[in-house]
Each structure stands twice: as structure tokens, then as C-alpha cells.
Write an enzyme that holds these catalytic residues in place. Sequence first.
Site, PDB file in Angstrom:
ATOM      1  N   HIS A 148     -47.879  33.684  30.026  1.00 10.32           N
ATOM      2  CA  HIS A 148     -48.255  32.787  28.934  1.00 10.32           C
ATOM      3  C   HIS A 148     -49.343  31.804  29.362  1.00 10.32           C
ATOM      4  CE1 HIS A 148     -45.055  34.610  26.740  1.00 10.32           C
ATOM      5  NE2 HIS A 148     -44.121  34.136  27.555  1.00 10.32           N
TER       6      HIS A 148
ATOM      7  N   PHE B  97     -53.813  11.276  36.302  1.00 14.66           N
ATOM      8  CA  PHE B  97     -53.178  10.136  36.964  1.00 14.66           C
ATOM      9  C   PHE B  97     -51.763   9.880  36.440  1.00 14.66           C
ATOM     10  CE2 PHE B  97     -55.937   8.122  33.616  1.00 14.66           C
ATOM     11  CZ  PHE B  97     -54.919   7.693  32.778  1.00 14.66           C
TER      12      PHE B  97
ATOM     13  N   LYS C 108     -82.255  42.664   1.837  1.00 14.29           N
ATOM     14  CA  LYS C 108     -82.243  41.780   0.667  1.00 14.29           C
ATOM     15  C   LYS C 108     -82.274  42.600  -0.618  1.00 14.29           C
ATOM     16  CE  LYS C 108     -84.676  38.028  -1.673  1.00 14.29           C
ATOM     17  NZ  LYS C 108     -85.645  36.913  -1.561  1.00 14.29           N
TER      18      LYS C 108
END
Length: 509
Positions: free
Chosen positions: A270, A458, A135
Site C-alpha cells: 500500500h 519535527f 475542424k
Amino acid sequence: MKRALLSVFDKTGIVEFATKLQAQGFELVSTGGTLKTLAAAGLPVISIDEVTGFPEMLDGRVKTLHPKVHGGLLARRDVPEHMATIAAHDIQPIDVVVVNLYPFKATIAQPDITFADAIEQIDIGGPSMLRSAAKNHAAVLPIIDPADYEQAAELLANDALTPTIRRAYAAKVFQHTATYDALIGEYLATEEFPDNLALGYEKFDTLRYGENAHQQATAYVSQQPEAYSILSADIMHGKKLSYNNLRDADAALRIAADFNSRPTVVTVKHMNPAGIGQADTIFTAWERAFAADDISIFGGIVVLNREVDLATAEAMHKIFLEIIIAPSYTDEAFAVLAKKKNLRILALPMDQAIAPVKDVVSVLGGLLVQDRDLVTEDIADFEIVSEAQPTPAQLEAMVFAQRAVKHVKSNAIVVANAQQTLGVGAGQPNRIDSVKIAVTKAQPKPGFVDAVLASDAFFPMGDSVEFAAQNGITAIVEPGGSIKDQDSIDMANKLGVVLVFSKNRHFKH
């Protein structure tokens, strides 16, 4: 007199660095084991007890958490009131802080470590000193990495610490303490998805570029590295791995993990499987993977889950490949493959599972975190929904095909028999288009007569079943779960096709 505070767990190079600081006129202050190390080397060193007026206490838990330390670190040299305050309290400014932290990472990596022992390796004073120094980096130089000692000594000797350099040292501290705390938070966490997610990674390698030449890229590795990972592989030969190499190799390893029960070869291009082949020998598995798609494999990645022998190496040597990964290579096989200087040859044990940790991907402005898809298809979970019944061979092929389709970009379709993929349809916005690609690629191959078709999700209507049946497919496996499942069932019954629901969807975006 200038003052340096040194308190390190890793003593690498500390005596040499402290000697240079002492030669530059720094007064040395130290703690615990570091104090003993410096004193044993004959360096004049002040104990932290003398600075604070308090002994180290609570088994060393408290030694530097004191105003005499942090006042000397945090006082702004450009604020007269700060300097007057520390002078009034007989606090001397500290100009350099050299600290590295308790080895929490190495501690929790030990298989038999107890929770209590792990907690004791959470550093408190070290991060506190580093953060105070960072700091106030305009006046205090914080050093956390022994690799920086030589540079820091030279900068101090030449009075060459510019504001930019100081800021860089401070940033390094905060990045380090942030990842340190992130690992502790991960270790202590009891929630799978906490409100605040801190992730800690360490630089693995600077890459030549990213997906394209105009993109910069770096690879980072988790603070708790996974054994079954491309970043844990032994690079035995060839060029450095590129960004695209790493992505493709990761995809290949994920696929191979689902086929470890038999000798298997996976080829990837890929991030999609070009071919997957299984057999009783690794050479025959290679032949099947190559035959699955002998065009797309050009410039691809190959993972073999058994030792590479001479015959397999000679076969692979005939084509251009980017990377080969296997658990081991015979001396003769390695000699053949290493003739190509740019071919990356990697070794990684294949008798291990993918760790059940979270997958993290980036989106603009954030991250998405989810469980890994580690579901393995099992015949026992299948539901036969058609009037036509599958043969044992078809069921075996369905398991193979569903394990393969799990790793294909959605919408995903795989045509396969029980030994190899024959056609892959990947990444199409329309599922019927993926079906057409996969079936068209599979039809000319000899194994098509025994093929089944697998879908990652599905069928929303009967058109995919119809096209597949009209083009030679006699058995289909898909998750089911659509409100229009009956349309697909009716079409299968109309055309005499076997239709099985796996009940597991495997979208892969």
C-alpha cells in the site's frame, strides 16, 4: 472526382492504403518523399506543386500552406457561398487527408542532437492540414495513424462514415497534435513553472480496473519515458499489472533508488515500505527485509537491486507476492519463481538514478506540480543538539533510517538499525501515534538493541521523545525546525537520549 491528400513521414502501409483509395476513385495528391514512394509503386499521383501553382520552398518548410490546400479542406459543403468561393478560385475540395508528423519526439531523444536540428523537426504544415481537416470533419476524413488505414479504407468503401465515427477521427487528430505541441513546448520552455502547463502522455495500457473494481483506469506514459520507471520495466512473466500494482511498484522503485550503494531489498505494501534490508549479499538483504515485517509482506511488492540468485528465489517462492522487480535473474532463480503463473516477474536496470523532473498529482479541478524529493541524507549535514553524543554506529543507522522515513506516508516514523527497518509507523494524524506504532512493532525484534528512531518532520512537543526513550530508544534523528524544538532537546537531555537534527523535512502525503 474525390480527392485524397497524402503526406506522411512514416511510410508504413501508405502504398497499400493509397492503392485502395485509388481503386475507390480517389485522385491522389502528395508531397515530397510520399510522392516519390507512391510514384515508385506505379500509382497515379499529382504533386502538390501542381495544385498550388507554387514549388516547395525554404528547404521544404513551405509546401502545403496555401489557399488551394486549406480552401479545399475548410470549405463547408453545406454552405453554398463556400462552394461558390472555392469554385471561383479553382479550388477542388479535398475529402481525405492522410498525414503523420515529423518525428520530433524521436529526434530529441537522441543524445547528440543539436538545438537547430531539433527545431527543424517541428512540423508546421502537417498539423495545419490535420487541424483544418479535423475542424471540417463532417466532410473531410483526417487520418493520422497508420493503424487506422485498414478500417478507414473499409469505411470509405462502404460509405459507412457516420457523424460519430468522423468525430472520433477528428478527436484523435486534436489529441495527437496537442500532445505533439506539448512536447515541443516542454522542450523549448525556459521557465520551471509556466503560466500555461500542457502535458503530453501516450496510452501505455488499459487496466482491468482502478483502485477498486467499480473504477475504470488506464495507464499513460510520458512522451519522454524515464528509464528508471515501472513503465519501462520488462515484464518477463505473470499477469498484467493492475492500477494498484503500478502505484505500489512505483513506490518501491523510488525507495530502492535511495539504497543503491549496497545489495538492498525493499518490500512495499500500500505504497509504504513494509521492510528494507541491506547486506553484503542479496540473500542476506532479503532475509533482513523479510524479518523487518514478515506479516505485511504477504501479497506485497519486492524490489531487489542486485541479480536474484537461486537461494533468494527459493526463499521468496515460499510466500505469496504480487510482483518481484530486479535487474536480472539467474536461469535457475527465474525457473523457480516462474512456477507461480500469476506472479509478475519484472526486470529493470537498477544502476540508474531517478530523473530530476517534476512530479504531478491531481486535485479536484486541477494539478499540483513540484520538484521530486531527491535529497539524500548525509552525516555531514547532521547537527547534534543533545548533550549525549551519537556513536558512529548510531550515525550510520540514522542515515539509513532517514532515507527510509522519506518514503513513508506522513506522519512518518521509522525505527531501524544500519541494516534494516524494524518498525514503521505511517499515516497517522498524530505523530505520537506513529511513534507508538513503530516502536511497538520494533521492540520484539533482535536488532532493536541497536535501533534509532527517525521522523519525517519535527516533533512539535517532547512527548514523542519521552515515549521513545521510555521504550528503549537511545538515539533519535529528526529534521528540527519547530518553534518548540527546545522542548524536545530538553526531554532528550533529561532522559539521556541522543538527538540529532537532519535539517531536511520529508513530508509524504
